[in-house]
Motif scaffolding. Sequence first.
Motif, PDB file in Angstrom:
ATOM      1  N   ARG A   1      26.227  15.533 -14.028  1.00 51.18           N
ATOM      2  CA  ARG A   1      27.510  14.826 -14.123  1.00 51.18           C
ATOM      3  C   ARG A   1      27.379  13.559 -14.969  1.00 51.18           C
ATOM      4  O   ARG A   1      28.224  13.267 -15.815  1.00 51.18           O
ATOM      5  CB  ARG A   1      28.046  14.479 -12.744  1.00 51.18           C
ATOM      6  N   ALA A   2      26.318  12.812 -14.738  1.00 50.46           N
ATOM      7  CA  ALA A   2      26.111  11.573 -15.502  1.00 50.46           C
ATOM      8  C   ALA A   2      25.959  11.888 -16.986  1.00 50.46           C
ATOM      9  O   ALA A   2      26.513  11.177 -17.832  1.00 50.46           O
ATOM     10  CB  ALA A   2      24.863  10.841 -14.992  1.00 50.46           C
ATOM     11  N   LYS A   3      25.241  12.944 -17.309  1.00 47.23           N
ATOM     12  CA  LYS A   3      25.055  13.329 -18.711  1.00 47.23           C
ATOM     13  C   LYS A   3      26.395  13.751 -19.326  1.00 47.23           C
ATOM     14  O   LYS A   3      26.711  13.351 -20.444  1.00 47.23           O
ATOM     15  CB  LYS A   3      24.053  14.494 -18.793  1.00 47.23           C
ATOM     16  N   ALA A   4      27.188  14.493 -18.594  1.00 46.08           N
ATOM     17  CA  ALA A   4      28.489  14.934 -19.079  1.00 46.08           C
ATOM     18  C   ALA A   4      29.431  13.744 -19.280  1.00 46.08           C
ATOM     19  O   ALA A   4      30.223  13.721 -20.230  1.00 46.08           O
ATOM     20  CB  ALA A   4      29.118  15.942 -18.136  1.00 46.08           C
ATOM     21  N   GLU A   5      29.326  12.764 -18.397  1.00 48.69           N
ATOM     22  CA  GLU A   5      30.200  11.594 -18.490  1.00 48.69           C
ATOM     23  C   GLU A   5      29.844  10.686 -19.644  1.00 48.69           C
ATOM     24  O   GLU A   5      30.678   9.941 -20.126  1.00 48.69           O
ATOM     25  CB  GLU A   5      30.169  10.820 -17.176  1.00 48.69           C
ATOM     26  N   THR A   6      28.603  10.715 -20.110  1.00 44.71           N
ATOM     27  CA  THR A   6      28.192   9.834 -21.198  1.00 44.71           C
ATOM     28  C   THR A   6      28.225  10.499 -22.568  1.00 44.71           C
ATOM     29  O   THR A   6      28.009   9.835 -23.564  1.00 44.71           O
ATOM     30  CB  THR A   6      26.758   9.298 -20.952  1.00 44.71           C
TER      31      THR A   6
ATOM     32  N   LYS B   1      17.125  18.272  -3.995  1.00 45.35           N
ATOM     33  CA  LYS B   1      16.813  18.513  -5.404  1.00 45.35           C
ATOM     34  C   LYS B   1      18.066  18.977  -6.149  1.00 45.35           C
ATOM     35  O   LYS B   1      18.360  18.496  -7.241  1.00 45.35           O
ATOM     36  CB  LYS B   1      15.711  19.572  -5.528  1.00 45.35           C
ATOM     37  N   VAL B   2      18.832  19.874  -5.560  1.00 43.48           N
ATOM     38  CA  VAL B   2      20.063  20.361  -6.176  1.00 43.48           C
ATOM     39  C   VAL B   2      21.068  19.221  -6.311  1.00 43.48           C
ATOM     40  O   VAL B   2      21.717  19.080  -7.341  1.00 43.48           O
ATOM     41  CB  VAL B   2      20.670  21.529  -5.351  1.00 43.48           C
ATOM     42  N   THR B   3      21.174  18.382  -5.282  1.00 44.81           N
ATOM     43  CA  THR B   3      22.082  17.237  -5.334  1.00 44.81           C
ATOM     44  C   THR B   3      21.697  16.303  -6.480  1.00 44.81           C
ATOM     45  O   THR B   3      22.565  15.855  -7.235  1.00 44.81           O
ATOM     46  CB  THR B   3      22.058  16.469  -3.993  1.00 44.81           C
ATOM     47  N   ASP B   4      20.404  16.019  -6.627  1.00 44.03           N
ATOM     48  CA  ASP B   4      19.942  15.152  -7.714  1.00 44.03           C
ATOM     49  C   ASP B   4      20.229  15.772  -9.082  1.00 44.03           C
ATOM     50  O   ASP B   4      20.655  15.082 -10.005  1.00 44.03           O
ATOM     51  CB  ASP B   4      18.441  14.864  -7.578  1.00 44.03           C
ATOM     52  N   GLN B   5      20.000  17.083  -9.207  1.00 49.30           N
ATOM     53  CA  GLN B   5      20.274  17.768 -10.477  1.00 49.30           C
ATOM     54  C   GLN B   5      21.755  17.686 -10.820  1.00 49.30           C
ATOM     55  O   GLN B   5      22.117  17.437 -11.976  1.00 49.30           O
ATOM     56  CB  GLN B   5      19.838  19.233 -10.401  1.00 49.30           C
ATOM     57  N   ASN B   6      22.609  17.877  -9.824  1.00 45.07           N
ATOM     58  CA  ASN B   6      24.055  17.802 -10.059  1.00 45.07           C
ATOM     59  C   ASN B   6      24.477  16.392 -10.466  1.00 45.07           C
ATOM     60  O   ASN B   6      25.330  16.226 -11.343  1.00 45.07           O
ATOM     61  CB  ASN B   6      24.834  18.256  -8.828  1.00 45.07           C
TER      62      ASN B   6
END
Length: 162
Positions: free
Chosen positions: A154-159, A145-150
């Motif tokens: 990251r994807a949100k920050a990159e976009t 769950k933590v891995t998925d949240q991270n």
Amino acid sequence: MSKQPDDTTKEAGSNVFSLAAVAKPKKRKDKWPDAVLSRGYSMIPSILLWGQAKMVLKPDELNVLLQLISHWWSADHDPHPAKDTIARRMGKDARTVQRHLTALETKGFIKRVERFKRHKGQDSNGYDLSGLIAKLEAIAPEFEKVTDQNKRRRAKAETKTA
């Protein structure tokens, strides 16, 4: 104007740069010298290290588990190092190791399995690690769950746009 890295070359009349060859990830034999690997190595699941606090494992208890794992060469044979061997490697008294083994058994990480030599009496105990495996499987979804949240973060920050 920014300077291009030294390991790139620009093709004439083009805005295309060719990059230098990217090094392949190192294999264990490239990371560890032969003198180190020739004595053997153990596969330790990362989640055991990451979940130490979550599973309430004291540092010496974790060390004892790692010592047991280092003797677990085959899934169908329990590891069976002598308490004195573990104690010597840890720089501890055998009685201290005995207390750690008792704590690990009480917490459900290990189960001691008596072993006997033919016609000579008791041998060193074997240690069933199925409790450890069950505990690691139980906490694995939390780490997923933590891995998925991270990944989502990251994807949100990159976009995001500036």
